[in-house]
Design an enzyme around this catalytic site. Structure first.
Site, PDB file in Angstrom:
ATOM      1  N   ARG A 201       0.990  -5.717  -5.010  1.00 37.92           N
ATOM      2  CA  ARG A 201       1.017  -6.615  -3.851  1.00 37.92           C
ATOM      3  C   ARG A 201       1.490  -8.032  -4.191  1.00 37.92           C
ATOM      4  O   ARG A 201       1.318  -8.943  -3.396  1.00 37.92           O
ATOM      5  CB  ARG A 201      -0.376  -6.669  -3.214  1.00 37.92           C
ATOM      6  CG  ARG A 201      -0.770  -5.379  -2.494  1.00 37.92           C
ATOM      7  CD  ARG A 201      -1.886  -5.619  -1.495  1.00 37.92           C
ATOM      8  NE  ARG A 201      -2.309  -4.394  -0.844  1.00 37.92           N
ATOM      9  CZ  ARG A 201      -1.710  -3.872   0.226  1.00 37.92           C
ATOM     10  NH1 ARG A 201      -0.680  -4.474   0.755  1.00 37.92           N
ATOM     11  NH2 ARG A 201      -2.159  -2.753   0.761  1.00 37.92           N
TER      12      ARG A 201
ATOM     13  N   ASP B 242       5.501  -8.164   5.052  1.00 36.59           N
ATOM     14  CA  ASP B 242       5.544  -9.245   4.055  1.00 36.59           C
ATOM     15  C   ASP B 242       6.596  -8.967   2.994  1.00 36.59           C
ATOM     16  O   ASP B 242       7.352  -9.865   2.598  1.00 36.59           O
ATOM     17  CB  ASP B 242       4.189  -9.386   3.356  1.00 36.59           C
ATOM     18  CG  ASP B 242       3.187 -10.125   4.228  1.00 36.59           C
ATOM     19  OD1 ASP B 242       3.623 -10.804   5.188  1.00 36.59           O
ATOM     20  OD2 ASP B 242       1.977 -10.009   3.965  1.00 36.59           O
TER      21      ASP B 242
ATOM     22  N   GLY C  35       0.818  -1.217   0.000  1.00 40.38           N
ATOM     23  CA  GLY C  35       0.000   0.000   0.000  1.00 40.38           C
ATOM     24  C   GLY C  35       0.849   1.264   0.000  1.00 40.38           C
ATOM     25  O   GLY C  35       1.985   1.272   0.469  1.00 40.38           O
TER      26      GLY C  35
ATOM     27  N   ASP D 257       0.502   1.779   8.482  1.00 40.27           N
ATOM     28  CA  ASP D 257      -0.063   1.062   9.634  1.00 40.27           C
ATOM     29  C   ASP D 257       0.844   1.127  10.868  1.00 40.27           C
ATOM     30  O   ASP D 257       0.391   0.863  11.982  1.00 40.27           O
ATOM     31  CB  ASP D 257      -0.316  -0.411   9.280  1.00 40.27           C
ATOM     32  CG  ASP D 257      -1.428  -0.572   8.259  1.00 40.27           C
ATOM     33  OD1 ASP D 257      -1.968   0.456   7.802  1.00 40.27           O
ATOM     34  OD2 ASP D 257      -1.773  -1.717   7.917  1.00 40.27           O
TER      35      ASP D 257
ATOM     36  N   LYS E 152       8.346   0.472   5.240  1.00 41.36           N
ATOM     37  CA  LYS E 152       7.216   1.290   4.794  1.00 41.36           C
ATOM     38  C   LYS E 152       5.895   0.730   5.297  1.00 41.36           C
ATOM     39  O   LYS E 152       5.714  -0.481   5.247  1.00 41.36           O
ATOM     40  CB  LYS E 152       7.202   1.283   3.258  1.00 41.36           C
ATOM     41  CG  LYS E 152       6.001   1.917   2.635  1.00 41.36           C
ATOM     42  CD  LYS E 152       5.225   1.000   1.682  1.00 41.36           C
ATOM     43  CE  LYS E 152       4.537  -0.155   2.361  1.00 41.36           C
ATOM     44  NZ  LYS E 152       3.531  -0.859   1.575  1.00 41.36           N
ATOM     45  N   THR E 153       5.027   1.501   5.816  1.00 40.03           N
ATOM     46  CA  THR E 153       3.598   1.206   5.958  1.00 40.03           C
ATOM     47  C   THR E 153       2.970   2.269   6.854  1.00 40.03           C
ATOM     48  O   THR E 153       3.517   2.588   7.924  1.00 40.03           O
ATOM     49  CB  THR E 153       3.258  -0.201   6.527  1.00 40.03           C
ATOM     50  OG1 THR E 153       1.842  -0.280   6.688  1.00 40.03           O
ATOM     51  CG2 THR E 153       3.913  -0.537   7.852  1.00 40.03           C
TER      52      THR E 153
END
Ligand code: FBP
Length: 561
Positions: free
Chosen positions: A163, A194, A99, A223, A220-221
């Site tokens: 993804r 992941d 994402g 979240d 990176k994220t």
């Protein structure tokens, strides 16, 4: 660097950006010069630390990664020019995976500038559309003109993301072919847990084949669930939370102005509730549900609804018929009874025909049937939607905020009938997700990403593989930030799936004993009844708050907000 733009594979991709149609703010950001940690401004050398282990099951991780397991983490330290890295032309590929997260373009700019500054005449290729670009050999050569419009800009459209995973032997073979064809010295994988697991598998695979291509990851994220001692935060979290907090602050003022709505805001965060917790710390909503807290208390959906209803009733006693409620996207996955229902539905969807006459429901346990029947029709449909490529429910598509509104509404309607609720409940639903993923990166994310990218370049230049770029000491001015690389295997554990051990980079969930949650827990009862709303306003690029860090990061570093 060559100035030609090479495209491969006839991929449909967005036209490169044209800076002349940018807004004034976008334009002003392009030429905003980024500070670098001082170690990156001088000659430096790479210094190895002690040998590393794994986050769990080191024997299994050692078996799965015989080539890269145990290698030390690395620090960049200032050196005299004689021991600095030699001049060398490098060929590097970079890929964005998963994402979007604000700052991705700056990681690429950081790698690019490293090569220009420290390894002149090197070549940087951007793989298009995520890891599929590596497998299919779809890439673009990144030139100064190509990179320029993306500097300090949000989004991932410079090369786009995807993804896909590189997992089967054929896919590894495709990746090897691309690495050999492009004569790559290294690949930088910019991704979440992941993708970084995948980066490590790729590093191991290339090393096992004696390929010269090394692999470095970058955290990176939005979240915020990829972090550890050496990697204090993932990039994008800071910007996304500030964007959401601005919007929540606006809703708070709207709620206070109209005095008639309860705003239920679902916030992104597929698994961990870090975003919800950070936004709560920034804005002080009346109710905040933290998934990890719900799981620890083994709460049911009814318990969560009761908690919300009780606060609504108490607030009415104080004369407030409005409020703000934050809900993490991954909430339903934390509720044991819903987890059970989802697991049963996964089995049914994988093996059975879901017939219209509902015979498939007979395969559910009686507890799951009861819960399923209790859920609003729209949620039932969303739970039956197609799973993602990894077999997970796509939580971004499940409108938990609407479900909770309906459940609260039903409870309050019953009380009204019984004469115990004199109020008039009106719930408004919101989902703040995609709008936070591509904003202009905050000063923190812009600087952090640039340093991460520059460090990734240095690690590859120093011949390192299987490390994640790590930048620390983030509470200090950028000049004092530390720079290095952490062994990816040191962040790994194994999970047993389909009878085999599978390596996973452990997700960092909200820790109920850590400072950010403890601070929130000590204040939530006060925020529930007394309105302590804070409206942080829009992200600032200049002025007193422009360099502020996230509350989560400050508290995790043991400092006071
Ligand atoms: P990453 O873990 O890849 O960074 O993505 C996180 C996220 O933004 C989640 O918050 C959200 O659930 C998910 O992506 C949405 O995915 P998609 O872009 O595929 O709809």
């Amino acid at each position: 660097m060559s100035s030609s733009l090479v495209q491969n594979g006839g991929v449909s991709s967005p036209a490169p950006r044209a800076a002349y149609i940018y807004s004034e703010v976008q334009s002003s950001r392009i030429d905003h010069a980024l500070p670098l940690p001082s170690v990156l401004k001088k000659p430096f050398k790479l210094v190895d630390g002690p040998a590393s282990s794994a986050a769990g099951n080191p024997e299994e991780i050692a078996k799965l990664f015989p080539g890269v397991f145990g290698q030390p983490s690395v620090q960049l330290v200032e050196s005299d020019s004689s021991s600095a890295l030699p001049n060398q032309k490098l060929k590097i590929g970079v890929v964005l995976s998963g994402g979007q997260a604000p700052g991705g373009h700056n990681v690429i700019s950081g790698i690019f500038d490293y090569l220009q500054d420290r390894a002149p005449e090197s070549t940087l290729y951007g793989f298009r559309g995520g890891p599929a670009g590596i497998m299919k050999g779809k890439y673009v050569e990144l030139t100064p003109e190509y990179v320029y419009p993306y500097r300090n800009q949000g989004g991932f459209d410079m090369i786009c993301s995807g993804r896909d995973k590189i997992e089967t032997p054929e896919q590894f073979k495709q990746a090897q072919e691309t690495a050999v064809k492009l004569d790559l010295d290294g690949i930088v994988v910019i991704g979440g847990d992941d993708s970084n697991t995948n980066a490590c598998l790729l590093a191991e695979n290339f090393k096992g084949l004696n390929l010269k291509t090394r692999v470095i990851g970058c955290p990176k994220t939005i979240d915020g669930d990829l972090k550890c001692k050496e990697v204090p935060t993932s990039f994008g979290f800071d910007t996304a939370c500030k964007i959401y907090s601005e919007m929540i602050g606006n809703l708070m003022i709207d709620a206070r102005s109209t005095g008639k709505y309860y705003h239920f805001v679902r916030l992104m965060g597929r698994a961990a509730s870090h975003i919800t917790l950070e936004c709560a710390l920034q804005t002080h909503p009346n109710i905040t549900i933290i998934g990890e807290d719900v799981a620890a208390k083994k709460q049911t959906l009814k318990n969560v609804t009761d908690y919300i209803v009780n606060i609504i009733l108490k607030r009415l006693d104080f004369g407030y018929n409005y409020g703000i409620i934050l809900i993490p996207e991954g909430l339903i996955d934390f509720i044991p009874e819903v987890q059970e229902l989802i697991a049963e539905l996964n089995e049914i969807l994988a093996h059975d025909v879901v017939d219209e006459d509902g015979l498939w429901k007979k395969k559910l346990t009686s507890q799951s049937v009861q819960l399923f029947e209790l859920l609003p029709g729209a949620i039932q449909e969303q739970l039956m939607l197609e799973r993602d490529p990894h077999g997970n429910v796509q939580v971004a598509k499940i409108e938990t905020e609407k479900m909770l509104i309906q459940m609260v509404e039903a409870d309050l309607a019953k009380r009204k009938q019984e004469g115990s609720y004199p109020g008039h409940f009106q719930g408004k639903s919101h989902f703040f997700g995609y709008e936070g993923r591509c904003g202009l990166p905050t000063n923190f994310d812009a600087n952090y990403c640039y340093a991460l990218g520059y460090a990734a370049g240095a690690l590859l230049h120093g011949g390192k593989t299987g490390l994640i770029s790590s930048v620390g000491n983030l509470a200090a001015p950028v000049e004092e930030w530390t720079v290095g690389g952490t062994a990816l295997t040191s962040l790994m554990d194994v999970e047993r799936r389909h009878g085999k051990f599978k390596p996973v980079l452990k997700k960092a969930m909200v820790e109920l004993e850590a400072a950010p949650f403890k601070k929130f827990a000590s204040l939530r009862n006060e925020w529930a009844i007394k309105n302590r709303y804070i409206s942080p306003g829009p992200i600032q690029f200049f002025g007193p708050t422009s360099n502020s860090l996230s509350h989560t990061l400050i508290l995790e570093m043991g400092l006071e907000v």
